[in-house]
Design a protein around this motif. Structure first.
Motif, PDB file in Angstrom:
ATOM      1  N   GLU A 150      70.354  35.302 102.606  1.00  0.00           N
ATOM      2  CA  GLU A 150      70.546  33.855 102.700  1.00  0.00           C
ATOM      3  C   GLU A 150      70.799  33.421 104.135  1.00  0.00           C
ATOM      4  O   GLU A 150      70.546  32.268 104.501  1.00  0.00           O
ATOM      5  CB  GLU A 150      71.708  33.418 101.810  1.00  0.00           C
ATOM      6  CG  GLU A 150      71.403  33.459 100.317  1.00  0.00           C
ATOM      7  CD  GLU A 150      70.305  32.495  99.902  1.00  0.00           C
ATOM      8  OE1 GLU A 150      70.120  31.465 100.607  1.00  0.00           O
ATOM      9  OE2 GLU A 150      69.622  32.770  98.907  1.00  0.00           O
ATOM     10  N   SER A 192      66.562  33.183 108.490  1.00  0.00           N
ATOM     11  CA  SER A 192      65.730  31.984 108.560  1.00  0.00           C
ATOM     12  C   SER A 192      64.593  32.035 107.547  1.00  0.00           C
ATOM     13  O   SER A 192      64.004  33.090 107.295  1.00  0.00           O
ATOM     14  CB  SER A 192      65.149  31.842 109.970  1.00  0.00           C
ATOM     15  OG  SER A 192      64.192  30.798 110.015  1.00  0.00           O
ATOM     16  N   ASN A 193      64.267  30.887 106.973  1.00  0.00           N
ATOM     17  CA  ASN A 193      63.182  30.795 106.001  1.00  0.00           C
ATOM     18  C   ASN A 193      61.807  30.768 106.663  1.00  0.00           C
ATOM     19  O   ASN A 193      60.786  30.803 105.977  1.00  0.00           O
ATOM     20  CB  ASN A 193      63.347  29.538 105.140  1.00  0.00           C
ATOM     21  CG  ASN A 193      64.519  29.643 104.195  1.00  0.00           C
ATOM     22  OD1 ASN A 193      64.815  30.718 103.679  1.00  0.00           O
ATOM     23  ND2 ASN A 193      65.210  28.522 103.979  1.00  0.00           N
ATOM     24  N   ASP A 194      61.756  30.690 107.971  1.00  0.00           N
ATOM     25  CA  ASP A 194      60.490  30.588 108.690  1.00  0.00           C
ATOM     26  C   ASP A 194      60.001  31.917 109.253  1.00  0.00           C
ATOM     27  O   ASP A 194      58.897  31.988 109.793  1.00  0.00           O
ATOM     28  CB  ASP A 194      60.622  29.579 109.843  1.00  0.00           C
ATOM     29  CG  ASP A 194      60.979  28.183 109.344  1.00  0.00           C
ATOM     30  OD1 ASP A 194      60.527  27.826 108.236  1.00  0.00           O
ATOM     31  OD2 ASP A 194      61.721  27.479 110.054  1.00  0.00           O
ATOM     32  N   ARG A 251      53.926  37.402  98.447  1.00  0.00           N
ATOM     33  CA  ARG A 251      54.890  37.370  99.547  1.00  0.00           C
ATOM     34  C   ARG A 251      55.011  38.708 100.264  1.00  0.00           C
ATOM     35  O   ARG A 251      55.748  38.816 101.253  1.00  0.00           O
ATOM     36  CB  ARG A 251      56.271  36.940  99.021  1.00  0.00           C
ATOM     37  CG  ARG A 251      56.283  35.604  98.296  1.00  0.00           C
ATOM     38  CD  ARG A 251      55.812  34.457  99.176  1.00  0.00           C
ATOM     39  NE  ARG A 251      56.799  34.048 100.145  1.00  0.00           N
ATOM     40  CZ  ARG A 251      57.683  33.054  99.948  1.00  0.00           C
ATOM     41  NH1 ARG A 251      57.689  32.395  98.812  1.00  0.00           N
ATOM     42  NH2 ARG A 251      58.534  32.717 100.891  1.00  0.00           N
ATOM     43  N   LYS A 293      53.463  31.036 103.123  1.00  0.00           N
ATOM     44  CA  LYS A 293      54.913  31.091 103.250  1.00  0.00           C
ATOM     45  C   LYS A 293      55.334  32.415 103.888  1.00  0.00           C
ATOM     46  O   LYS A 293      54.589  33.389 103.875  1.00  0.00           O
ATOM     47  CB  LYS A 293      55.550  30.931 101.869  1.00  0.00           C
ATOM     48  CG  LYS A 293      55.222  29.595 101.203  1.00  0.00           C
ATOM     49  CD  LYS A 293      55.821  29.532  99.808  1.00  0.00           C
ATOM     50  CE  LYS A 293      55.460  28.223  99.126  1.00  0.00           C
ATOM     51  NZ  LYS A 293      56.002  28.140  97.747  1.00  0.00           N
ATOM     52  N   LYS A 323      66.025  34.268  96.644  1.00  0.00           N
ATOM     53  CA  LYS A 323      66.017  33.382  97.818  1.00  0.00           C
ATOM     54  C   LYS A 323      64.779  32.496  97.843  1.00  0.00           C
ATOM     55  O   LYS A 323      64.861  31.299  98.147  1.00  0.00           O
ATOM     56  CB  LYS A 323      66.070  34.232  99.096  1.00  0.00           C
ATOM     57  CG  LYS A 323      65.951  33.452 100.413  1.00  0.00           C
ATOM     58  CD  LYS A 323      65.966  34.386 101.599  1.00  0.00           C
ATOM     59  CE  LYS A 323      65.702  33.665 102.906  1.00  0.00           C
ATOM     60  NZ  LYS A 323      66.777  32.702 103.243  1.00  0.00           N
ATOM     61  N   TRP A 324      63.625  33.061  97.502  1.00  0.00           N
ATOM     62  CA  TRP A 324      62.360  32.327  97.594  1.00  0.00           C
ATOM     63  C   TRP A 324      61.911  31.726  96.259  1.00  0.00           C
ATOM     64  O   TRP A 324      60.836  31.138  96.175  1.00  0.00           O
ATOM     65  CB  TRP A 324      61.274  33.257  98.115  1.00  0.00           C
ATOM     66  CG  TRP A 324      61.476  33.633  99.562  1.00  0.00           C
ATOM     67  CD1 TRP A 324      62.133  32.904 100.511  1.00  0.00           C
ATOM     68  CD2 TRP A 324      61.001  34.815 100.214  1.00  0.00           C
ATOM     69  NE1 TRP A 324      62.111  33.566 101.716  1.00  0.00           N
ATOM     70  CE2 TRP A 324      61.409  34.727 101.576  1.00  0.00           C
ATOM     71  CE3 TRP A 324      60.279  35.936  99.822  1.00  0.00           C
ATOM     72  CZ2 TRP A 324      61.132  35.716 102.507  1.00  0.00           C
ATOM     73  CZ3 TRP A 324      59.996  36.923 100.749  1.00  0.00           C
ATOM     74  CH2 TRP A 324      60.413  36.812 102.075  1.00  0.00           C
ATOM     75  N   LEU A 333      65.354  38.818  97.608  1.00  0.00           N
ATOM     76  CA  LEU A 333      64.349  37.931  98.182  1.00  0.00           C
ATOM     77  C   LEU A 333      63.711  37.039  97.112  1.00  0.00           C
ATOM     78  O   LEU A 333      63.358  35.897  97.383  1.00  0.00           O
ATOM     79  CB  LEU A 333      63.276  38.753  98.895  1.00  0.00           C
ATOM     80  CG  LEU A 333      63.710  39.435 100.190  1.00  0.00           C
ATOM     81  CD1 LEU A 333      62.577  40.263 100.774  1.00  0.00           C
ATOM     82  CD2 LEU A 333      64.180  38.411 101.216  1.00  0.00           C
TER      83      LEU A 333
END
Length: 280
Positions: A224, A227-229, A137, A72, A276-277, A273
């Motif tokens: 937020e 981008s999550n990528d 992470r 991730k 968020k994750w 974070l």
């Protein structure tokens, strides 16, 4: 009344370690000067060997078990302008700090307030002890000193709990350029070539922090929008005053209306974070 005479036993000339228990009443012979010199030299060699081994293998910094299999997106921290300057004070080399070397710094026309290695120490503790790191992470941590030396800190290193031990490790790192894990060849800390941008993912978003920035944001809402990528790179100043000036930063933000320490700034980043994750 007559004072009783003390019962005298056989005197031992010196203290020493024994491989077997002595029989009661056995006399200990006085070693010759040559034997004493040889024994003293052997003990000195053994102590130096043990100290050298401990320093080389960094027995005091074990590896932390973290989830390194996750694919991730993660976070990278860059600590800029860290005060980690080595100088010879008296007969030994030391990491200069404002508490222990104030007189030395003043004699050399330097401002003691600029020498705060405790700031980068607290920042590293905040990063490496975070749930984000334990969850795998955290991609990497890079530290650039005020003198321009760049080094990498692996996410699975356990920073010592005391500043004195930390200062000793930083001194060894800057002198030997790398530190390996105990019993392994893996380098937990190593000096690397500038610039830091060559180690950052191309598609990552690089964010800098400054109290003087006109862009005041709430950290949880700010992340937020990201981008999550993509991996995130956060650049934080590890100095007592001033601001960072890096041309590779894409966005400068302020996360509070008050000046924050590097450690507290990092704590807010990690908390945002984690939310968020979904890292608990």
């Amino acid at each position: 009344m007559v004072r009783p005479f003390g019962v005298k036993g056989k005197k031992r000339k010196r203290k020493e370690k024994y491989d077997r228990d002595e029989e009661e009443g056995e006399e200990v012979a006085e070693p010759t000067a040559k034997e004493a010199a040889v024994e003293e030299e052997d003990e000195k060699e053994m102590v130096e060997k043990e100290a050298g081994t401990a320093a080389d293998e960094m027995a005091g910094i074990p590896i932390v078990q973290i989830d390194q299999q996750t694919k991730k997106p993660g976070v990278i921290f860059v600590l800029e302008r860290a005060s980690l300057e080595v100088a010879k004070v008296g007969k030994t080399y030391q990491i200069l700090n404002s508490d222990d070397h104030a007189n030395f710094l003043k004699k050399n026309n330097k401002n003691p307030a600029d020498y705060r290695p405790d700031i980068v120490y607290q920042a590293l503790l905040s990063i490496l002890d975070s749930p984000l790191n334990k969850a795998g992470r955290l991609r990497a941590v890079y530290v650039k000193t005020d003198k321009g030396v760049l080094f990498e800190v692996k996410p699975n290193v356990r920073i010592p709990r005391t500043y004195k031990r930390f200062a000793g490790i930083m001194l060894q790192l800057l002198q030997k350029l790398s530190i390996s894990a105990a019993g392994k060849r893996e380098k937990l800390l190593r000096v690397i070539k500038n610039p830091v941008t060559q180690y950052l993912p191309v598609s990552s978003r690089k964010i800098g922090f400054s109290y003087s920035s006109d862009k005041l944001v709430e950290m949880s809402k700010y992340v937020e929008t990201v981008s999550n990528d993509a991996d995130l790179v956060f650049v934080v100043g590890a100095m007592s005053h001033g601001k960072i000036d890096c041309d590779y930063i894409e966005d400068f933000i302020a996360i509070s209306g008050y000046p924050l320490s590097a450690a507290w700034c990092i704590a807010r980043i990690c908390e945002a974070l984690s939310n968020k994750w979904g890292v608990v």
